[in-house]
Scaffold this motif. Structure first.
Motif, short mmCIF file in Angstrom:
data_model
loop_
_atom_site.label_atom_id
_atom_site.label_comp_id
_atom_site.label_asym_id
_atom_site.label_seq_id
_atom_site.Cartn_x
_atom_site.Cartn_y
_atom_site.Cartn_z
N PHE A 1 -3.45 4.12 12.82
CA PHE A 1 -3.08 2.69 12.97
C PHE A 1 -1.79 2.41 13.75
CE2 PHE A 1 -5.79 1.81 9.17
CZ PHE A 1 -6.14 0.48 9.50
N ARG A 2 -1.04 3.45 13.83
CA ARG A 2 0.02 3.39 15.06
C ARG A 2 -0.38 3.49 16.33
NH1 ARG A 2 3.79 8.29 12.43
NH2 ARG A 2 5.37 7.23 11.29
N LYS A 3 -1.49 4.38 16.57
CA LYS A 3 -2.06 4.62 17.97
C LYS A 3 -3.08 3.59 18.26
CE LYS A 3 -1.82 9.62 18.10
NZ LYS A 3 -2.97 10.82 18.20
N GLU A 4 -3.74 2.89 17.53
CA GLU A 4 -4.58 2.08 17.85
C GLU A 4 -4.29 0.46 17.43
OE1 GLU A 4 -7.60 2.85 19.02
OE2 GLU A 4 -7.07 4.92 18.79
N VAL A 5 -3.36 0.20 16.46
CA VAL A 5 -2.80 -1.10 16.07
C VAL A 5 -1.61 -1.34 16.88
CG1 VAL A 5 -2.55 -2.74 14.47
CG2 VAL A 5 -4.25 -1.17 14.27
N LEU A 6 -0.74 -0.57 16.51
CA LEU A 6 0.75 -0.77 16.84
C LEU A 6 1.34 -0.08 18.03
CD1 LEU A 6 2.55 0.20 13.32
CD2 LEU A 6 1.85 -1.88 14.35
N GLY A 7 0.17 0.23 18.91
CA GLY A 7 0.35 0.70 20.26
C GLY A 7 1.24 2.14 20.41
N GLY A 8 1.17 3.01 19.48
CA GLY A 8 1.65 4.24 19.72
C GLY A 8 3.44 4.14 18.97
N LYS A 9 3.59 3.04 18.41
CA LYS A 9 4.97 2.82 17.77
C LYS A 9 5.31 3.97 16.79
CE LYS A 9 5.23 -2.14 18.30
NZ LYS A 9 5.23 -3.45 17.89
N LYS A 10 6.35 4.72 16.52
CA LYS A 10 6.61 5.45 15.53
C LYS A 10 7.59 4.62 14.61
CE LYS A 10 4.87 9.22 17.37
NZ LYS A 10 3.53 9.71 16.82
N GLY A 11 7.59 5.18 13.32
CA GLY A 11 8.56 4.61 12.38
C GLY A 11 9.88 4.88 12.64
N LYS A 12 10.59 3.94 12.33
CA LYS A 12 12.15 3.88 12.50
C LYS A 12 12.63 5.01 11.74
CE LYS A 12 12.37 -1.04 12.43
NZ LYS A 12 13.02 -2.39 11.76
N ALA A 13 13.86 5.43 11.80
CA ALA A 13 14.53 6.61 11.08
C ALA A 13 14.32 6.60 9.66
CB ALA A 13 16.14 6.48 11.23
N LYS A 14 14.12 7.62 9.03
CA LYS A 14 13.75 7.75 7.62
C LYS A 14 14.66 7.16 6.89
CE LYS A 14 12.02 11.58 6.44
NZ LYS A 14 12.05 13.19 6.24
N ALA A 15 15.82 6.96 7.09
CA ALA A 15 16.95 5.96 6.37
C ALA A 15 16.64 4.57 6.22
CB ALA A 15 18.25 6.21 6.95
N ASP A 16 15.64 4.19 7.36
CA ASP A 16 15.25 2.74 7.10
C ASP A 16 13.85 2.51 6.46
OD1 ASP A 16 17.37 1.99 8.51
OD2 ASP A 16 16.43 2.22 10.59
N SER A 17 13.13 3.54 5.78
CA SER A 17 11.99 3.79 5.48
C SER A 17 11.66 2.49 4.14
CB SER A 17 11.54 5.00 4.64
OG SER A 17 12.67 5.11 3.47
N ALA A 18 12.64 2.15 3.55
CA ALA A 18 12.33 1.16 2.86
C ALA A 18 12.22 -0.40 3.58
CB ALA A 18 13.67 0.91 1.79
N ASP A 19 12.74 -0.57 4.53
CA ASP A 19 12.62 -1.74 5.49
C ASP A 19 11.28 -1.61 6.13
OD1 ASP A 19 15.14 -2.80 4.53
OD2 ASP A 19 16.26 -1.87 6.14
N GLU A 20 10.90 -0.46 6.47
CA GLU A 20 9.77 -0.40 7.31
C GLU A 20 8.70 -0.84 6.51
OE1 GLU A 20 10.77 2.80 10.61
OE2 GLU A 20 9.38 3.27 9.20
N THR A 21 8.28 -0.92 5.59
CA THR A 21 7.28 -1.01 4.76
C THR A 21 7.12 -2.48 4.14
OG1 THR A 21 7.93 0.07 2.75
CG2 THR A 21 6.28 1.22 4.24
N GLU A 22 8.08 -3.29 4.50
CA GLU A 22 8.35 -4.69 3.91
C GLU A 22 7.55 -5.73 5.06
OE1 GLU A 22 12.27 -5.20 3.11
OE2 GLU A 22 12.31 -4.16 1.32
#
Length: 244
Positions: free
Chosen positions: A223-244
């Motif tokens: 989904f990162r490659k096909e939908v989000l255009g290759g975007k990588k997740g933010k730093a692991k410290a921000d993981s709680a925000d990234e799935t919101e």
């Protein structure tokens, strides 16, 4: 340590977002370990996905639209047939019939109903048009034996009116931001599932959770490659925000 990666699912379009969370919910339910150890989180995600699905359906084209189109086509054919029948009688060699046809033909010209016009406009004009045929032109309709035509035309026009009303009811049932709220619910449920799976893998050992984690990470990468255009997740410290 093996763990589920972060991914910014809020950045996905509606269709991709629904597919992602529904895939995760389905796989989590099928994984015996995850389904048992994270039962509450799996249940919450399934419920959120169902709500999101319902709101996506409301946001898409109403199935009633196709029924309206079918009823409209029937109505237009009947109207065309009525006009043709009236025109055919205008030069009939019997005075009473020719006169009745002339009156009805002028009635048609006066209304200038265009079957290609906007639905509401055509429907409203036909309501008045048919009322005229049932009242002040009832005699002429009877002379030309066009009562069945008028009855069927009225029925078809009323079908369009009814279906249009149903579609309006469906649309009014939507609440502002309903799909957005449903997506947020899915995001939160997915986030909690990820947190619990990762925590269990850390505390109990990753082996029992490896299959689900590997599946999740494969989906995330896709989904990162096909939908989000290759975007990588933010730093692991921000993981709680990234799935919101």
């Amino acid at each position: 340590m093996k763990e589920i990666q972060t991914v910014y699912i809020s950045g996905m379009n509606n269709a991709a977002h629904f597919l992602f969370v529904s895939n995760m919910a389905e796989r989590a339910e099928k994984d015996s370990v995850v389904a048992e150890k994270c039962a509450a989180q799996v249940k919450a995600l399934k419920k959120a996905v169902q709500t999101e699905d319902e709101n996506m359906q409301l946001s898409s084209k109403s199935m009633t639209t196709d029924k309206i189109a079918d009823a409209d086509r029937l109505r237009d054919r009947l109207y065309a047939g009525y006009k043709k029948a009236v025109a055919g009688y205008t030069e009939f060699p019997v005075a009473e019939i020719a006169e009745a046809a002339a009156a009805l033909n002028q009635h048609i010209k006066d209304y200038k109903i265009n079957p290609q016009a906007q639905l509401d406009k055509e429907t409203g004009l036909l309501v008045n048009f048919i009322q005229d045929l049932e009242t002040k032109f009832a005699g002429q309709v009877k002379v030309l034996s066009l009562g069945a035509f008028v009855e069927k035309l009225k029925s078809a026009n009323e079908e369009v009116r009814t279906l249009m009303g149903q579609r309006t009811d469906e649309r009014s049932a939507k609440t502002a931001g309903a799909l957005k709220a449903a997506r947020a619910e899915s995001d939160e449920a997915y986030k909690m599932l990820v947190l619990h799976v990762n925590a269990h893998a850390l505390l109990e050992g990753e082996e029992a959770y490896a299959a689900f984690i590997d599946y999740a990470n494969t989906e995330i990468e896709h989904f990162r490659k096909e939908v989000l255009g290759g975007k990588k997740g933010k730093a692991k410290a921000d993981s709680a925000d990234e799935t919101e």
